[in-house]
Scaffold this motif. Structure first.
Motif, PDB file in Angstrom:
ATOM      1  N   ALA A  19       0.827  -1.214   0.000  1.00 44.69           N
ATOM      2  CA  ALA A  19       0.000   0.000   0.000  1.00 44.69           C
ATOM      3  C   ALA A  19       0.856   1.257   0.000  1.00 44.69           C
ATOM      4  CB  ALA A  19      -0.931  -0.002   1.206  1.00 44.69           C
ATOM      5  N   LEU A  20       2.155   1.087   0.146  1.00 43.74           N
ATOM      6  CA  LEU A  20       3.046   2.239   0.287  1.00 43.74           C
ATOM      7  C   LEU A  20       2.937   3.269  -0.842  1.00 43.74           C
ATOM      8  CD1 LEU A  20       5.200   3.413   2.175  1.00 43.74           C
ATOM      9  CD2 LEU A  20       6.915   2.277   0.783  1.00 43.74           C
ATOM     10  N   PRO A  21       2.893   2.829  -2.104  1.00 43.50           N
ATOM     11  CA  PRO A  21       2.830   3.839  -3.178  1.00 43.50           C
ATOM     12  C   PRO A  21       1.630   4.781  -3.042  1.00 43.50           C
ATOM     13  CG  PRO A  21       3.348   1.708  -4.094  1.00 43.50           C
ATOM     14  CD  PRO A  21       3.009   1.473  -2.654  1.00 43.50           C
ATOM     15  N   ILE A  50       0.310  -0.889  -8.846  1.00 44.85           N
ATOM     16  CA  ILE A  50       0.020  -2.138  -8.122  1.00 44.85           C
ATOM     17  C   ILE A  50      -1.062  -1.945  -7.052  1.00 44.85           C
ATOM     18  CG2 ILE A  50       0.971  -3.864  -6.521  1.00 44.85           C
ATOM     19  CD1 ILE A  50       3.544  -3.797  -8.144  1.00 44.85           C
ATOM     20  N   PRO A  51      -0.889  -1.014  -6.120  1.00 42.68           N
ATOM     21  CA  PRO A  51      -1.931  -0.887  -5.088  1.00 42.68           C
ATOM     22  C   PRO A  51      -3.280  -0.451  -5.653  1.00 42.68           C
ATOM     23  CG  PRO A  51      -0.289   0.849  -4.863  1.00 42.68           C
ATOM     24  CD  PRO A  51       0.237  -0.104  -5.869  1.00 42.68           C
ATOM     25  N   PHE A  52      -3.260   0.346  -6.706  1.00 46.42           N
ATOM     26  CA  PHE A  52      -4.529   0.761  -7.308  1.00 46.42           C
ATOM     27  C   PHE A  52      -5.254  -0.442  -7.887  1.00 46.42           C
ATOM     28  CE2 PHE A  52      -2.624   5.004  -7.254  1.00 46.42           C
ATOM     29  CZ  PHE A  52      -3.704   5.748  -6.820  1.00 46.42           C
ATOM     30  N   ALA A  53      -4.491  -1.330  -8.532  1.00 44.88           N
ATOM     31  CA  ALA A  53      -5.096  -2.518  -9.115  1.00 44.88           C
ATOM     32  C   ALA A  53      -5.584  -3.463  -8.022  1.00 44.88           C
ATOM     33  CB  ALA A  53      -4.077  -3.230 -10.010  1.00 44.88           C
ATOM     34  N   MET A 103       6.114   0.547  10.957  1.00 45.36           N
ATOM     35  CA  MET A 103       5.230   1.609  10.496  1.00 45.36           C
ATOM     36  C   MET A 103       4.349   1.133   9.354  1.00 45.36           C
ATOM     37  SD  MET A 103       7.399   4.300   8.190  1.00 45.36           S
ATOM     38  CE  MET A 103       7.824   3.918   6.517  1.00 45.36           C
ATOM     39  N   SER A 104       4.945   0.346   8.456  1.00 44.34           N
ATOM     40  CA  SER A 104       4.143  -0.112   7.330  1.00 44.34           C
ATOM     41  C   SER A 104       3.138  -1.145   7.794  1.00 44.34           C
ATOM     42  CB  SER A 104       5.035  -0.703   6.253  1.00 44.34           C
ATOM     43  OG  SER A 104       5.929  -1.614   6.827  1.00 44.34           O
ATOM     44  N   ALA A 105       3.477  -1.835   8.871  1.00 46.70           N
ATOM     45  CA  ALA A 105       2.573  -2.867   9.371  1.00 46.70           C
ATOM     46  C   ALA A 105       1.250  -2.249   9.792  1.00 46.70           C
ATOM     47  CB  ALA A 105       3.208  -3.586  10.551  1.00 46.70           C
ATOM     48  N   ALA A 106       1.328  -1.020  10.278  1.00 47.64           N
ATOM     49  CA  ALA A 106       0.133  -0.361  10.768  1.00 47.64           C
ATOM     50  C   ALA A 106      -0.768   0.085   9.631  1.00 47.64           C
ATOM     51  CB  ALA A 106       0.522   0.840  11.607  1.00 47.64           C
ATOM     52  N   LEU A 107      -0.154   0.214   8.474  1.00 52.00           N
ATOM     53  CA  LEU A 107      -0.864   0.747   7.321  1.00 52.00           C
ATOM     54  C   LEU A 107      -1.993  -0.147   6.851  1.00 52.00           C
ATOM     55  CD1 LEU A 107       1.455   1.982   4.511  1.00 52.00           C
ATOM     56  CD2 LEU A 107      -0.913   2.603   4.899  1.00 52.00           C
ATOM     57  N   THR A 136     -11.496   6.207   0.601  1.00 51.80           N
ATOM     58  CA  THR A 136     -10.948   7.323   1.360  1.00 51.80           C
ATOM     59  C   THR A 136      -9.436   7.400   1.200  1.00 51.80           C
ATOM     60  OG1 THR A 136     -12.722   7.201   2.968  1.00 51.80           O
ATOM     61  CG2 THR A 136     -10.707   8.288   3.677  1.00 51.80           C
ATOM     62  N   LEU A 137      -8.805   6.234   1.268  1.00 51.61           N
ATOM     63  CA  LEU A 137      -7.352   6.204   1.107  1.00 51.61           C
ATOM     64  C   LEU A 137      -6.962   6.712  -0.278  1.00 51.61           C
ATOM     65  CD1 LEU A 137      -4.822   5.160   2.664  1.00 51.61           C
ATOM     66  CD2 LEU A 137      -4.911   3.215   1.115  1.00 51.61           C
ATOM     67  N   LEU A 138      -7.734   6.276  -1.278  1.00 47.71           N
ATOM     68  CA  LEU A 138      -7.404   6.661  -2.657  1.00 47.71           C
ATOM     69  C   LEU A 138      -7.660   8.137  -2.923  1.00 47.71           C
ATOM     70  CD1 LEU A 138      -8.792   3.667  -4.733  1.00 47.71           C
ATOM     71  CD2 LEU A 138      -6.430   4.202  -4.186  1.00 47.71           C
ATOM     72  N   VAL A 139      -8.570   8.727  -2.171  1.00 51.22           N
ATOM     73  CA  VAL A 139      -8.921  10.131  -2.401  1.00 51.22           C
ATOM     74  C   VAL A 139      -8.123  11.062  -1.490  1.00 51.22           C
ATOM     75  CG1 VAL A 139     -10.766  11.839  -2.212  1.00 51.22           C
ATOM     76  CG2 VAL A 139     -11.223   9.617  -3.255  1.00 51.22           C
ATOM     77  N   PHE A 140      -8.097  10.699  -0.197  1.00 52.90           N
ATOM     78  CA  PHE A 140      -7.534  11.618   0.790  1.00 52.90           C
ATOM     79  C   PHE A 140      -6.048  11.897   0.551  1.00 52.90           C
ATOM     80  CE2 PHE A 140      -5.600  12.558   4.928  1.00 52.90           C
ATOM     81  CZ  PHE A 140      -6.334  13.689   5.261  1.00 52.90           C
TER      82      PHE A 140
END
Lengths: 270, 309, 342
Positions: free
Chosen positions: A110-112, A149-152, B1-5, B239-243
């Motif tokens: 999800a990083l990107p 990748i994350p978008f897909a 940190m990424s684990a929390a994501l 929300t993630l994709l927009v915010f």
């Protein structure tokens, strides 16, 4: 039955009107774009009569053609690669067993999404030059694959989460092997998610400007970068014409793809 | 940190079900993770490293190591070189944050009813509507934003229509305002909200709703107790994709906002370009990322606490 | 899936083919819409060299790209205030322009400029001035001074436009306050800041793009602008006048250079010689409406440019060129800009 009782949950009063208004909102700029592409005047503000000369000019513009071709190549490569990478990952994350480091893997893919584009752009540029990677358009495609990748994956995971694993388990009980389960059960059921994911990936790739601007080498200019340049000096009908052509091409591609998909589904059903 | 994501975008993962697949879980993840680590994490680490270096005279970075970039975020140097507390950058971040929140809210408010309407149609109509909502986004974002300029400007189509219909007599200035930026952002990111929500509400079992109605639930109750909870994973994904992109956007603020106020995106952009202060730009980006991650952790905690186990 | 792999392989192969630059190619990297297509076409026809033009949006983008080592370009166009930076960083090659055919055609006024005293790296491309244009239908008074732009009267408040880049806005403000460019004096920069803060409420938009249309349509009445762009505005709306204010104007010159990493050095040199011929350079000026440094090119200008007021700087107007600013000056500019827009 429910209709007989005067309650049809499929019909919410006012929602149709609302949707129509949203479509007006969404299509208004497009109408403007297309209408002004046919404007004979070279000033976007003044209507100078109907003309197709800007299309001729846009089609005759070799740099524009090259940029458009680059864009489509990059978007197709990035969409296909990102979808192929995202699909197994989505399956693993939604259907796989828990393992050490799974949470980390979830975060990584999800990083990107959470990295500001400008930073990604600069960082990627520095990185490519550090390792001496010089694939021209390939560099652009690689950078695009990463953020696609994350978008897909998002719609795929959302879809998988909503799918009950029961059907897949039933197939296993009927001695289907894993590949058969995937091919015959999971994939058809999650198809809308895969398509939505691929569409999202295609859109973000086609639209990307900043990362491409930074990463592209000589000759690897894409359409957004080129249009950005054209638009800097005002909205010329030639830029409108170019965007209209792109729109027409993508609509054709998507409609054909949808029709082919539907026929394929019918064949499966038969 | 990424684990929390991850939990933020994903509710609790499904229980392990497929033994055969389970063995391959790691293998399935390797390609995607490898690509992202190599082409994203490594470059990001380089950027993080930049934020602790000194700005090169003409862009770029040089030694020595320093935390100046982070200090500058909160404190400004006065003329006598003493440090004074400064809210300039906090203000810029706050402005972007508010705008991003509003963008997300509007996208949900428009996206959820829209996705529901589409999901309620027949199969053919559904496909057609879904296609129709995505088509505008096949044209370049920049071009579309410019089209909004054409519509909103003083001599633009909207003012023309208003005046022709006699509603107004003089042009109203719509452009170069916060409202115009908001409109541009909502317009840019709407499909990123609609698609994920559609993907989940489309799967809602009609029998659930019919059952709800049989239990005397009205439209509102059906929405509150059935549609909304089931749509939430889609809204979270949307929300993630927009915010996040709205937070870092600079196209709409520049074109529709008239570039009068800095947003985070334009601040970072400026540091990497004309201000030639890459460390500060990188530091601003790192702070932005940290804030996003903290937000996601909070979201995940709340969801984790609220979810029935 | 197979198709996907094939498509990917295809695209990579296509890129590789692009990277292997054959003889007879020239990659030009220039500002958007700043390379005359007629010039490129004529050059291709006359020499048989295939030209590819890519564009960038700012000197900074160009700098970042060349610094990172990526590129593959043979010709770049660099603003005068960036030439020194590119030379110091070793990003542009020594071409020793005086030895090239056509160099004697250059107007002596423009040879050996401060940013490149021996023309070791560059030859001039286009040059122009930065001031502002005004809609004379609506604004009659004060059109002889930068005061109209920086301290606009109440009647035109909200109808004034400025560039979107800090360096260009601040450079003109410094001209109005009669300071040297690239100030490092904090007191002076405070004055610049106060001026711009006081001006801000009257500003409709800070944006370097789309000015021609904003001015021509009357959306803005007063707008910071380049002279060539002002000429384009005037062609659309005769009421637009480019102002040569009594305080002077900011001058700029864009210069042709060859990146150190160029692969087609000979073709690049051939191109540079080519554009020093009057009839060729005139094609460029006709396209952009900016003046050039080649003597005799005026004879090939189109009629609309002959004697255009925008292109003729009055004798008594001071033209101040901006040098490459020091790190300190850049930081101060950044501070002023951030405060202006916080």
């Amino acid at each position: 039955m429910s209709a007989a009782r005067g309650f049809d949950w499929r019909r919410t009063p006012g929602l149709g009107t609302f949707t129509a208004l949203v479509f007006v909102f969404v299509y208004a700029p497009l109408v403007v774009l297309v209408v002004y592409a046919f404007n004979a005047s070279n000033l976007a503000l003044v209507w100078g009569g109907f003309s197709v000369e800007w299309f001729a000019k846009a089609l005759g513009n070799e740099n524009l053609r090259r940029a458009a071709t680059n864009s489509v190549i990059v978007a197709v490569v990035a969409t296909v690669a990102a979808t192929l990478l995202a699909l197994p990952a989505a399956l693993a994350l939604e259907r796989g067993r828990a393992f050490r480091g799974k949470a980390a893997a979830e975060g990584l893919v999800a990083l990107p999404l959470v990295a500001p584009e400008i930073v990604t752009a600069i960082a990627t540029l520095v990185f490519f030059s550090a390792i001496g990677l010089r694939l021209g358009l390939g560099n652009v495609a690689l950078a695009h694959i990463v953020f696609c990748i994350p978008f897909a994956m998002l719609p795929m995971r959302a879809r998988l989460r909503e799918m009950s694993p029961d059907v897949e388990n039933a197939a296993r009980d009927l001695y289907a092997d894993e590949w058969q389960v995937f091919r015959r059960v999971t994939l058809p059921l999650m198809a809308p998610g895969v398509v939505a994911g691929a569409m999202l990936a295609f859109i973000v790739s086609l639209d990307d400007f900043l990362i491409t601007l930074m990463v592209a080498d000589a000759g690897a200019t894409t359409l957004p970068v080129y249009l950005y340049g054209m638009l800097r000096l005002g909205v010329t009908p030639e830029a409108n014409a170019a965007a209209t052509i792109l729109l027409a091409v993508s609509v054709t591609v998507v409609v054909v793809a949808t029709l082919v998909m539907r026929r394929g589904e019918r064949a499966v059903a038969a | 940190m990424s684990a929390a994501l991850a939990p933020a975008i994903t509710p609790a993962p499904a229980a392990p079900t497929a033994p055969g697949l389970a063995a391959r879980t790691v293998t399935l993840l390797v390609p995607a993770v490898a690509v992202i680590v190599l082409f994203m994490v490594v470059p990001m680490l380089i950027a993080a490293g930049y934020s602790f270096l000194t700005a090169g005279a003409y862009g770029g970075v040089r030694l020595p190591l320093t935390a100046d970039a982070y200090v500058r975020f909160l404190f400004d140097r006065d003329l006598d070189d003493s440090l004074i507390f400064d809210t300039t950058y906090i203000g810029i971040f706050a402005r972007s944050f508010v705008l991003a929140v509003l963008t997300t809210l509007f996208c949900v408010a428009i996206g959820l009813p829209l996705a529901w309407f589409i999901a309620c149609r027949e199969r053919r109509a559904r496909d057609a509507l879904l296609l129709a909502i995505t088509i505008p986004f096949w044209t370049n974002l920049l071009v579309r934003t410019y089209c909004w300029v054409l519509i909103l400007r003083d001599q633009g189509l909207l003012n023309g229509a208003l005046q022709a219909s006699g509603l107004t007599s003089a042009p109203i200035t719509f452009l170069y305002s916060n409202e115009a930026i908001l409109l541009g952002l909502v317009y840019s990111f709407l499909p990123f909200m609609v698609l994920p929500i559609y993907a989940v509400v489309e799967k809602i079992d009609p029998r659930l709703i019919e059952a709800g109605h049989d239990l005397y639930a009205g439209r509102l109750a059906v929405f509150r107790h059935i549609v909304w909870p089931l749509a939430r994973p889609g809204i979270a994904a949307g929300t993630l994709l927009v915010f996040v992109p709205a937070l870092g956007a600079f196209l709409a603020p520049d074109l529709l906002g008239g570039g009068k106020k800095l947003m985070i995106g334009s601040l970072i952009q400026l540091q990497f370009t004309s201000s030639r202060n890459w460390p500060f730009g990188a530091a601003a980006a790192m702070i932005l990322m940290a804030l996003v991650l903290v937000g996601l952790v909070v979201m995940a905690r709340r969801r984790g606490a609220g979810a029935p186990r | 899936m197979k198709t996907a792999v094939r498509a990917f392989a295809f695209s990579l192969a296509a890129c590789a083919a692009g990277a292997a630059q054959a003889e007879g190619e020239l990659f030009i990297y220039n500002w958007s819409d700043y390379t005359a297509p007629e010039l490129v076409e004529k050059f291709q026809k006359d020499t048989g060299i295939k030209v590819t033009v890519d564009s960038y949006d700012s000197n900074e983008t160009l700098l970042a790209k060349l610094k990172s080592g990526s590129a593959g370009y043979d010709i770049i166009v660099v603003s005068s205030d960036f030439v020194e930076i590119f030379a110091k960083e070793g990003l542009i090659a020594e071409i020793d322009a005086p030895t090239l055919a056509g160099f004697p055609n250059l107007d002596k006024r423009w040879t050996g400029p401060v940013w490149d005293p021996d023309n070791a790296y560059t030859v001039p491309w286009n040059w122009g001035t930065t001031s502002y244009s005004v809609n004379t239908d609506k604004v009659k008074e004060g059109t002889d001074s930068l005061k109209l732009l920086f301290e606009p009267p109440a009647e035109i408040a909200g109808q004034v436009g400025m560039f979107g880049s800090p360096s260009e806005v601040i450079a003109l403000a410094q001209r109005y306050l009669d300071m040297d460019p690239c100030q490092t004096d904090t007191e002076n920069m405070k004055k610049v800041q106060d001026l711009l803060l006081a001006q801000a409420p009257a500003i409709k938009v800070y944006n370097s793009d789309g000015i021609i249309e904003r001015q021509a349509s009357g959306e803005t009445l007063v707008h910071q602008q380049w002279n060539g762009a002002a000429m384009r505005s005037r062609e659309l709306n005769p009421a637009i006048k480019y102002v040569y204010p009594k305080e002077g104007v900011v001058g700029w010159m864009d210069n042709v250079a060859v990146p150190a990493s160029a692969k087609n050095m000979n073709n690049a040199l051939e191109f540079i010689s080519y554009i020093m011929q009057p009839e060729n350079m005139a094609l460029q000026s006709n396209f952009t409406k900016y003046a050039n440094a080649v003597t005799g090119s005026e004879a090939f200008f189109e009629a609309s440019m002959q004697g255009a007021p925008e292109l003729i700087t009055p004798e008594d107007v001071k033209v101040v060129f901006t040098p490459a600013c020091s790190e300190e000056a850049t930081q101060l500019m950044d501070r002023v800009w951030t405060r202006l827009k916080r």
